[in-house]
Design an enzyme around this catalytic site. Structure first.
Site, PDB file in Angstrom:
ATOM      1  N   ASP A 331      -8.432 -44.058  10.814  1.00  0.00           N
ATOM      2  CA  ASP A 331      -8.061 -42.924  11.653  1.00  0.00           C
ATOM      3  C   ASP A 331      -7.936 -43.470  13.073  1.00  0.00           C
ATOM      4  O   ASP A 331      -8.535 -44.498  13.394  1.00  0.00           O
ATOM      5  CB  ASP A 331      -9.163 -41.858  11.570  1.00  0.00           C
ATOM      6  CG  ASP A 331      -8.944 -40.738  12.559  1.00  0.00           C
ATOM      7  OD1 ASP A 331      -7.826 -40.227  12.627  1.00  0.00           O
ATOM      8  OD2 ASP A 331      -9.906 -40.408  13.289  1.00  0.00           O
ATOM      9  N   ASP A 524     -14.161 -40.563  11.018  1.00  0.00           N
ATOM     10  CA  ASP A 524     -15.374 -40.051  11.650  1.00  0.00           C
ATOM     11  C   ASP A 524     -16.220 -39.172  10.736  1.00  0.00           C
ATOM     12  O   ASP A 524     -17.276 -38.710  11.133  1.00  0.00           O
ATOM     13  CB  ASP A 524     -15.041 -39.306  12.946  1.00  0.00           C
ATOM     14  CG  ASP A 524     -14.178 -38.067  12.702  1.00  0.00           C
ATOM     15  OD1 ASP A 524     -14.074 -37.623  11.549  1.00  0.00           O
ATOM     16  OD2 ASP A 524     -13.609 -37.541  13.673  1.00  0.00           O
ATOM     17  N   ASP A 528     -12.016 -36.113   8.785  1.00  0.00           N
ATOM     18  CA  ASP A 528     -11.422 -37.031   7.810  1.00  0.00           C
ATOM     19  C   ASP A 528     -12.102 -36.979   6.434  1.00  0.00           C
ATOM     20  O   ASP A 528     -11.901 -37.874   5.617  1.00  0.00           O
ATOM     21  CB  ASP A 528     -11.499 -38.468   8.341  1.00  0.00           C
ATOM     22  CG  ASP A 528     -10.713 -38.635   9.632  1.00  0.00           C
ATOM     23  OD1 ASP A 528      -9.600 -38.098   9.713  1.00  0.00           O
ATOM     24  OD2 ASP A 528     -11.224 -39.284  10.557  1.00  0.00           O
TER      25      ASP A 528
END
Length: 644
Positions: A331, A524, A528
């Site tokens: 991410d 995180d 996600d």
């Protein structure tokens, strides 16, 4: 009865028989009472020290199974019962063989237990870190109270050198705090008002007060302890193979032992006693205790070492899967970047653009909205309050401001709003500078742009280089636009960018990448979660003091991207050690059985039951030692900053 107690009983009662074995050839000395004394001593050993082996073997037999204790029980019981028969018929007895085998098997287990305790003491050390008391404000005065009397909302004072009692948020003062015992980070961390503090960490030279946010099982330390416990009690899938091998191995060994006895007695023509020695030696040397220790000991050491480094591996299955990982997906916001977006440019009539943006964003909790509101507050800007507020996921927000339609967001939300060529060119320029550009629209016209930048973490470039050195492909998966994402990817050295992806679509992108091989996803753990769950290995970055993230198989407490490489390396090393342990344990049995069966008798190479028992014990010990050596295994890749 404890293993240690059983061992000492067996050792003390076996020593007289050992003394007789050593002195009789030289001096002719025999135990007072002769065979009767040996019978009594061995009977006590069989009843007290060997009892659990016999009970376990019998319980497995009733369920039509066999286990490691079956071989110990069969071997010692055979030697013991035959010796009673031999004693009654005036033949040679082997009471000492039964007693010595039990003694040596228990010696191996005592040493194993001690080393396993040393290997798993990470939990005890973590628990011991907890502060015992704290200075708590009660009725306007600070008083010292036990930590278990703290309640949520309490104000606690921490003086220089003291431990932080529990997790909380600093209310006043500042200091540098040593968090190494929880996160593995060696350098003290600067903390000031509003920052989070972690229980069990050590205060530096400053004095501060903090508000208690978490107590008991909710604290970060308690969560880490629980995760390590679960990991150390879990099983890697390869353990199932070990269990199946043991289930087949034991009956095969018993058949080999019977065949050994029949060949020596019926074919070779030795007497019953000598044939029986060969058979019992086969049973004892083949006890696959080392096979059973190969996986759990390595798992204990590996997860324990990880906990000390701030790398929490949740279960044994993760270790096995990591070996096949080919792609690591990241991410962007808060993972590759710092996660603190800041406004860098405002294009258009600054005041009007910022007023419209602030009017819409004051109701939003998005990180970009926070960045905009920070600037508006710094300028003490007065603005209208928006009505008919609507948040559109992955695009931005729309509302009515002073009776006019307005929006703040990306190009997907622009729709029929007009945008000048000048603003279009400015947007392209800003995006090429790795800045996220927010469009501000009012009354069907884009009136300006706000550029926001979230800089990459200082460790991101080094982390990507380390992963590439292991032959892994790196991918960025983000909702940001392609230009900004690609600029950041180029800066830190990421191989591929997948941009403009809505949060709910990230899991689908992971599935597409999985068609090319196993995938690890680093995020995180909050937004996600679907992607973390979909990936073959989910690696969740620690978020504040909340590390109990269900979606990730690995949790990185420090929020340091370099720990991705370390976590993968530790997982591979641990699983590699499991395979090495299994290999040596199996090879030991394969090589030991022919020697015990007397195949090399003509070369003078034989094993008595007691020596076979000692060898078997040290085989188990060698597996535990191999696992403990994981603590010294090198994890970091050799990557210089030039390479990065």
């Amino acid at each position: 009865m404890k293993i240690t107690t059983r061992f000492w009983i067996s050792l003390v009662l076996s020593v007289p028989m050992l003394i007789e074995m050593l002195l009789m050839p030289l001096t002719g000395w025999m135990l007072p009472g002769g065979q009767w004394t040996m019978l009594v001593l061995t009977t006590i050993v069989m009843a007290l020290s060997a009892g659990p082996f016999l009970q376990s073997a019998w319980a497995s037999f009733k369920k039509h199974h066999s286990n490691m204790d079956t071989l110990v029980a069969v071997g010692t019981a055979t030697a013991y019962l035959y010796s009673i028969y031999a004693m009654a018929t005036g033949k040679q007895v082997f009471f000492e063989s039964a007693a010595f085998v039990i003694t040596f098997v228990l010696l191996g287990q005592v040493l194993e237990e001690r080393m396993r305790n040393n290997a798993s003491n990470a939990i005890e050390k973590l628990v011991d870190l907890q502060a015992k008391d704290a200075e708590v404000k009660r009725n306007g005065q600070f008083v010292k109270l036990p930590v278990d009397q703290l309640v949520l909302g309490d104000e606690v004072r921490v003086k220089p050198g003291q431990k932080v009692a529990v997790d909380g948020e600093i209310l006043s003062g500042s200091s540098n705090i040593d968090e190494s015992m929880v996160t593995g980070e060696s350098m003290p961390v600067k903390k000031q008002v509003g920052d989070q503090v972690i229980g069990a960490t050590i205060n530096g030279n400053g004095t501060f007060t903090f508000k208690v946010k978490k107590i008991g099982d909710d604290t970060m330390l308690a969560q880490i302890v629980e995760l390590v416990k679960k990991a150390q009690n879990s099983h890697a899938p390869i353990q199932k193979l070990t269990d199946k091998v043991s289930d087949i191995f034991v009956p095969v060994v018993l058949m080999i032992a019977i065949a050994t006895f029949l060949i020596w007695y019926a074919v070779v023509g030795v007497n019953v006693a000598n044939a029986l020695i060969f058979a019992v030696s086969v049973v004892v040397i083949a006890c696959p205790c080392a096979l059973g220790l190969a996986t759990p000991t390595a798992l204990m050491v590996g997860t324990g070492r990880g906990a000390k480094m701030g790398i929490l591996i949740k279960n044994g299955e993760v270790l096995e899967t990591v070996n096949d990982i080919q792609t690591v997906v990241f991410d962007k916001t808060g993972t590759i970047t710092v996660g603190e977006p800041k406004v860098t440019d405002i294009v258009g009539a600054d005041k009007q653009v910022l007023k419209v943006a602030a009017a819409l964003e004051e109701s939003s909790e998005h990180p970009l909205a926070t960045a905009i509101m920070t600037v508006a507050k710094e300028q003490k800007l007065a603005f209208e309050h928006a009505t008919d507020f609507q948040a559109i996921e992955g695009q931005g927000v729309a509302a009515t401001v002073a009776g006019q339609q307005a929006f703040v967001g990306n190009e997907k939300l622009r729709h029929n709003y007009e945008m000048s060529a000048k603003l279009q060119a400015e947007m392209t320029r800003l995006q090429d500078e790795a800045k996220t550009v927010v469009l501000v629209g009012l009354n069907q016209k884009v009136i300006g742009l706000i550029a926001i930048q979230d800089a990459p973490k200082s460790t991101s470039k080094e982390a990507m280089a380390a992963l590439k050195s292991r032959g892994l492909k790196t991918v960025m998966l983000t909702g940001d636009n392609q230009r900004v994402a690609q600029a950041i990817a180029n800066e830190v050295g990421i191989d591929q960018v997948i941009a403009d992806v809505l949060p709910q679509d990230k899991a689908e992108q992971i599935k597409q990448l999985q068609a090319q091989g196993k995938v690890a996803f680093v995020g995180d753990g909050i937004n996600d979660a679907p992607a973390l769950s979909t990936a073959d290995v989910g690696i969740a970055m620690g978020s504040g003091t909340d590390i109990a993230i269900d979606s990730g198989g690995i949790v990185l407490v420090k929020n340091d991207l370099r720990d991705v490489d370390r976590a993968l390396a530790l997982s591979k090393k641990t699983f590699g050690r499991i395979k090495l342990n299994l290999f040596w344990a199996f090879i030991y049995n394969v090589l030991g059985i022919p020697v015990a069966a007397g195949v090399f008798y003509g070369l003078g190479l034989t094993l008595s039951p007691e020596i076979a028992g000692l060898a078997m014990a040290f085989s188990s010990l060698s597996v535990v030692t191999s696992s403990v050596l994981l603590n010294q295994a090198k994890l970091s890749s050799k990557v210089t900053m030039d390479e990065a």
